[in-house]
Design a protein around this motif. Sequence first.
Motif, mmCIF file in Angstrom:
data_model
loop_
_atom_site.group_PDB
_atom_site.id
_atom_site.type_symbol
_atom_site.label_atom_id
_atom_site.label_comp_id
_atom_site.label_asym_id
_atom_site.label_seq_id
_atom_site.Cartn_x
_atom_site.Cartn_y
_atom_site.Cartn_z
ATOM 1 N N CYS A 63 51.956 61.288 23.866
ATOM 2 C CA CYS A 63 51.962 62.683 24.312
ATOM 3 C C CYS A 63 53.015 62.878 25.397
ATOM 4 O O CYS A 63 53.371 61.947 26.118
ATOM 5 C CB CYS A 63 50.588 63.140 24.777
ATOM 6 S SG CYS A 63 49.752 62.071 25.928
ATOM 7 N N VAL A 64 53.512 64.084 25.475
ATOM 8 C CA VAL A 64 54.602 64.412 26.395
ATOM 9 C C VAL A 64 54.228 64.103 27.840
ATOM 10 O O VAL A 64 55.065 63.657 28.621
ATOM 11 C CB VAL A 64 55.024 65.890 26.218
ATOM 12 C CG1 VAL A 64 56.050 66.300 27.260
ATOM 13 C CG2 VAL A 64 55.558 66.122 24.814
ATOM 14 N N GLU A 65 52.965 64.316 28.202
ATOM 15 C CA GLU A 65 52.535 64.110 29.593
ATOM 16 C C GLU A 65 51.927 62.724 29.834
ATOM 17 O O GLU A 65 51.153 62.551 30.758
ATOM 18 C CB GLU A 65 51.559 65.205 30.011
ATOM 19 C CG GLU A 65 50.175 65.116 29.389
ATOM 20 C CD GLU A 65 50.094 65.638 27.964
ATOM 21 O OE1 GLU A 65 49.020 65.491 27.369
ATOM 22 O OE2 GLU A 65 51.073 66.167 27.425
ATOM 23 N N GLY A 66 52.305 61.742 29.018
ATOM 24 C CA GLY A 66 51.764 60.395 29.170
ATOM 25 C C GLY A 66 52.040 59.798 30.538
ATOM 26 O O GLY A 66 53.097 60.006 31.126
ATOM 27 N N GLU A 67 51.069 59.028 31.045
ATOM 28 C CA GLU A 67 51.220 58.431 32.379
ATOM 29 C C GLU A 67 52.071 57.165 32.379
ATOM 30 O O GLU A 67 52.461 56.687 33.418
ATOM 31 C CB GLU A 67 49.851 58.139 33.002
ATOM 32 C CG GLU A 67 49.068 57.039 32.315
ATOM 33 C CD GLU A 67 48.008 57.555 31.347
ATOM 34 O OE1 GLU A 67 47.265 56.717 30.823
ATOM 35 O OE2 GLU A 67 47.933 58.760 31.107
ATOM 36 N N ASP A 92 42.545 67.522 23.655
ATOM 37 C CA ASP A 92 42.079 66.980 24.934
ATOM 38 C C ASP A 92 41.152 65.791 24.694
ATOM 39 O O ASP A 92 41.221 64.787 25.407
ATOM 40 C CB ASP A 92 41.357 68.049 25.749
ATOM 41 C CG ASP A 92 42.289 69.136 26.254
ATOM 42 O OD1 ASP A 92 43.520 68.902 26.320
ATOM 43 O OD2 ASP A 92 41.786 70.229 26.599
ATOM 44 N N ARG A 95 43.202 62.690 23.701
ATOM 45 C CA ARG A 95 43.886 62.118 24.877
ATOM 46 C C ARG A 95 42.897 61.417 25.801
ATOM 47 O O ARG A 95 43.164 60.338 26.317
ATOM 48 C CB ARG A 95 44.654 63.206 25.622
ATOM 49 C CG ARG A 95 45.897 63.671 24.888
ATOM 50 C CD ARG A 95 46.805 64.532 25.756
ATOM 51 N NE ARG A 95 46.161 65.708 26.289
ATOM 52 C CZ ARG A 95 46.114 66.899 25.690
ATOM 53 N NH1 ARG A 95 46.680 67.060 24.508
ATOM 54 N NH2 ARG A 95 45.520 67.914 26.268
ATOM 55 N N ARG A 101 47.752 56.951 27.759
ATOM 56 C CA ARG A 101 48.640 57.938 27.145
ATOM 57 C C ARG A 101 50.062 57.514 27.493
ATOM 58 O O ARG A 101 50.354 57.185 28.639
ATOM 59 C CB ARG A 101 48.345 59.338 27.692
ATOM 60 C CG ARG A 101 46.984 59.861 27.269
ATOM 61 C CD ARG A 101 46.705 61.253 27.795
ATOM 62 N NE ARG A 101 46.884 61.418 29.227
ATOM 63 C CZ ARG A 101 45.980 61.114 30.148
ATOM 64 N NH1 ARG A 101 44.816 60.625 29.801
ATOM 65 N NH2 ARG A 101 46.224 61.306 31.422
ATOM 66 N N TYR A 102 50.933 57.544 26.490
ATOM 67 C CA TYR A 102 52.314 57.146 26.745
ATOM 68 C C TYR A 102 53.277 58.239 26.298
ATOM 69 O O TYR A 102 52.952 59.069 25.467
ATOM 70 C CB TYR A 102 52.644 55.804 26.071
ATOM 71 C CG TYR A 102 52.865 55.871 24.586
ATOM 72 C CD1 TYR A 102 54.156 56.004 24.066
ATOM 73 C CD2 TYR A 102 51.810 55.787 23.694
ATOM 74 C CE1 TYR A 102 54.375 56.055 22.697
ATOM 75 C CE2 TYR A 102 52.022 55.841 22.329
ATOM 76 C CZ TYR A 102 53.304 55.974 21.834
ATOM 77 O OH TYR A 102 53.519 56.030 20.488
ATOM 78 N N ARG A 103 54.447 58.192 26.880
ATOM 79 C CA ARG A 103 55.493 59.150 26.524
ATOM 80 C C ARG A 103 56.749 58.392 26.130
ATOM 81 O O ARG A 103 56.966 57.257 26.551
ATOM 82 C CB ARG A 103 55.788 60.104 27.680
ATOM 83 C CG ARG A 103 56.396 59.437 28.887
ATOM 84 C CD ARG A 103 56.517 60.380 30.088
ATOM 85 N NE ARG A 103 57.149 59.723 31.210
ATOM 86 C CZ ARG A 103 56.573 58.839 32.010
ATOM 87 N NH1 ARG A 103 55.314 58.481 31.805
ATOM 88 N NH2 ARG A 103 57.235 58.294 33.007
ATOM 89 N N GLU A 111 62.608 68.916 23.956
ATOM 90 C CA GLU A 111 61.332 68.986 24.657
ATOM 91 C C GLU A 111 60.334 67.979 24.106
ATOM 92 O O GLU A 111 59.426 67.560 24.804
ATOM 93 C CB GLU A 111 60.757 70.399 24.560
ATOM 94 C CG GLU A 111 61.593 71.425 25.299
ATOM 95 C CD GLU A 111 61.019 72.823 25.169
ATOM 96 O OE1 GLU A 111 59.898 72.972 24.632
ATOM 97 O OE2 GLU A 111 61.690 73.763 25.603
ATOM 98 N N SER A 112 60.487 67.621 22.838
ATOM 99 C CA SER A 112 59.619 66.634 22.208
ATOM 100 C C SER A 112 60.261 66.165 20.907
ATOM 101 O O SER A 112 61.227 66.747 20.434
ATOM 102 C CB SER A 112 58.236 67.231 21.925
ATOM 103 O OG SER A 112 58.335 68.261 20.971
#
Length: 135
Positions: A63-67, A92, A95, A101-103, A111-112
């Motif tokens: 996901c784009v917001e991955g930590e 949600d 996730r 979660r990774y990006r 953007e993606s």
Amino acid sequence: MFLLLAACVDSGPLEGGVAPILVGEGFWDTPFPADSRLVNGHPDLSAFFARMRADGMYVAAACVEGERVLESLPTDRPICLLFGNEHRGLSDAARAGADTRYRIPLHGFAESFNLSVAAAISLYSLLGRIRSATG
């Protein structure tokens, strides 16, 4: 090393569930029979996550917001890369249920990535690191 790619399903018989994209061990020889629940998909996220936990799989949600970044995913244990819809991404619940979660780092105006590109980049990175580690 066992690797599973799975995608959350938005329509059809598995709507709201999870379907496998690719299953493999080593160089794509699967240890699961053709009628395996792992290969055939799961009716909902709770069934999917329960099966992954039972099989000792580490679930990494793209996901784009991955930590964390793709290159930091572990290569020393069985892993499932989970992908969502190209337009909405992962829910949600998907996730939240993942172990991490990774990006995939983006450069320029993008953007993606679409699903096939994200899966290809993820596989290339992960398998390259696995092959380097195992010789």
